[in-house]
Design an enzyme around this catalytic site. Sequence first.
Site, PDB file in Angstrom:
ATOM      1  N   ASP A 255     -20.570  -4.127  -5.190  1.00 54.52           N
ATOM      2  CA  ASP A 255     -21.988  -4.004  -5.543  1.00 54.52           C
ATOM      3  C   ASP A 255     -22.328  -4.667  -6.876  1.00 54.52           C
ATOM      4  O   ASP A 255     -21.430  -5.017  -7.649  1.00 54.52           O
ATOM      5  CB  ASP A 255     -22.358  -2.513  -5.654  1.00 54.52           C
ATOM      6  CG  ASP A 255     -22.743  -1.938  -4.306  1.00 54.52           C
ATOM      7  OD1 ASP A 255     -23.000  -2.731  -3.374  1.00 54.52           O
ATOM      8  OD2 ASP A 255     -22.792  -0.698  -4.193  1.00 54.52           O
TER       9      ASP A 255
ATOM     10  N   TYR B 102      -8.568   0.620  -6.224  1.00 60.28           N
ATOM     11  CA  TYR B 102      -9.736   0.565  -7.103  1.00 60.28           C
ATOM     12  C   TYR B 102      -9.424   1.363  -8.361  1.00 60.28           C
ATOM     13  O   TYR B 102      -8.708   2.368  -8.309  1.00 60.28           O
ATOM     14  CB  TYR B 102     -10.963   1.206  -6.441  1.00 60.28           C
ATOM     15  CG  TYR B 102     -11.689   0.348  -5.442  1.00 60.28           C
ATOM     16  CD1 TYR B 102     -12.702  -0.519  -5.845  1.00 60.28           C
ATOM     17  CD2 TYR B 102     -11.381   0.412  -4.080  1.00 60.28           C
ATOM     18  CE1 TYR B 102     -13.379  -1.299  -4.930  1.00 60.28           C
ATOM     19  CE2 TYR B 102     -12.053  -0.380  -3.154  1.00 60.28           C
ATOM     20  CZ  TYR B 102     -13.062  -1.232  -3.584  1.00 60.28           C
ATOM     21  OH  TYR B 102     -13.737  -2.016  -2.683  1.00 60.28           O
TER      22      TYR B 102
END
Lengths: 245, 245
Positions: free
Chosen positions: B53, B111
């Site tokens: 994003d 992540y």
Amino acid sequence: MQRFKCIVTYDGTHFAGYQVQPNKRTVQGELERALKKLHKGEDIRVTASGRTDAGVHARGQVIHFDSPLNIPLEKWEIALNSLLPDDVAVIGAARAAEDFHVRFDAKGKEYRYFVHLSSRRDPFKRHYAYQFPYALNIDSIKKAAAGLVGTHDFTSFCSAKTEVEDKVREIQEIEVVEEGDMLTFRFKGTGFLYNMVRILVGTLLEVGSGERDADSMPAIIEEKNRSAAGKTAPPQGLYLWKVFY
Amino acid sequence: MQRFKCIVTYDGTHFAGYQVQPNKRTVQGELERALKKLHKGEDIRVTASGRTDAGVHARGQVIHFDSPLNIPLEKWEIALNSLLPDDVAVIGAARAAEDFHVRFDAKGKEYRYFVHLSSRRDPFKRHYAYQFPYALNIDSIKKAAAGLVGTHDFTSFCSAKTEVEDKVREIQEIEVVEEGDMLTFRFKGTGFLYNMVRILVGTLLEVGSGERDADSMPAIIEEKNRSAAGKTAPPQGLYLWKVFY
């Protein structure tokens, strides 16, 4: 009126430097804008320990200003930070004597310069260190740095654009630290001339690359000529780290 | 035609996200623009391991593309980096089998999410970590994290905007590391849903603040409802760290 002394940190990336310039975004401009809001439209002039150029950062810039406001000391930092943009922050506020002067009373300064030793670009370091892709002899750099310490006329290491007449300064210490792919220069001195740290770093990197001799610093100082020293290292690696009082 | 696999790193601050969007600056857009230049105007389509994003960073995004160019492997990285803007860089290139697919062949991903534990703004961390000024019970966070590991239907931890139907994923490991004023979450799993890591972090921070019980994670998973979990943590703390093949 009460004089206040504040420590200020800023990411210099998106500033045209510390000092106010017409139609440019500056650190001083943002500080004075925040103070003006806090003082309901009254202009408050900010004085700093010294200027920094466009792209140069500060971890410990120090400013002073006078205010008639009766705000508790611990609220100054919060009030100013709520009015400042997110790339500049106040990290300490104190009352100062009415004759305290942040520039004239400074006993010395520490600057740090970060060199990213890599042939690979790192997007996360691009604004915060100078990427240097060539091999360096760190021992030669340390030897040359020792030849710069002391009280000298640093005309050779000062931008020719300066208006200052007395170019004698004392460098008290130069530390050269290699950690992983980061080479850090730490300079402590009584004061630094315009572009002095960046020219010192540029010249020391030329020593490290073998373009200059490690014992050539005294001769460069002796010349008192900007063209005798090396290139000016770029701004993004430089941080005004601390001001001593 | 030869298929190539590249590792890509980017500072997500000034991107509207990874995926191409009309009139927006995107990572995919910059990669395809660089490849088009290298191919003298020919369109080269880039496929990534997954989207990120706006504001989300990558240390180890992986892409693939096909090229008819006969460039030595070691030159691909240099050629692409010379054409890419300075907030995105290729940090490795390899030949891949013609049926290799960077998304379908991924075995897992890591992540990381960085939380800056401070009541003080730090201009140098503003784009690279989530500033969190409240006290946290780290042991509670670790306990709650353990309740999330395993194979579950993560509907509760997925943005309601997603189009994916199968929301079963396996989280293999969640590490929570506190170092100085930085709290780092490391998530390893077979795959992650839209906003999943940010919702996991937002929920775990609510546990750390005492707003939720450390043993409430299985019940949240059980609800299969986005509103059962916590807030979505902001993008700037999130990094796609590594993709496993």
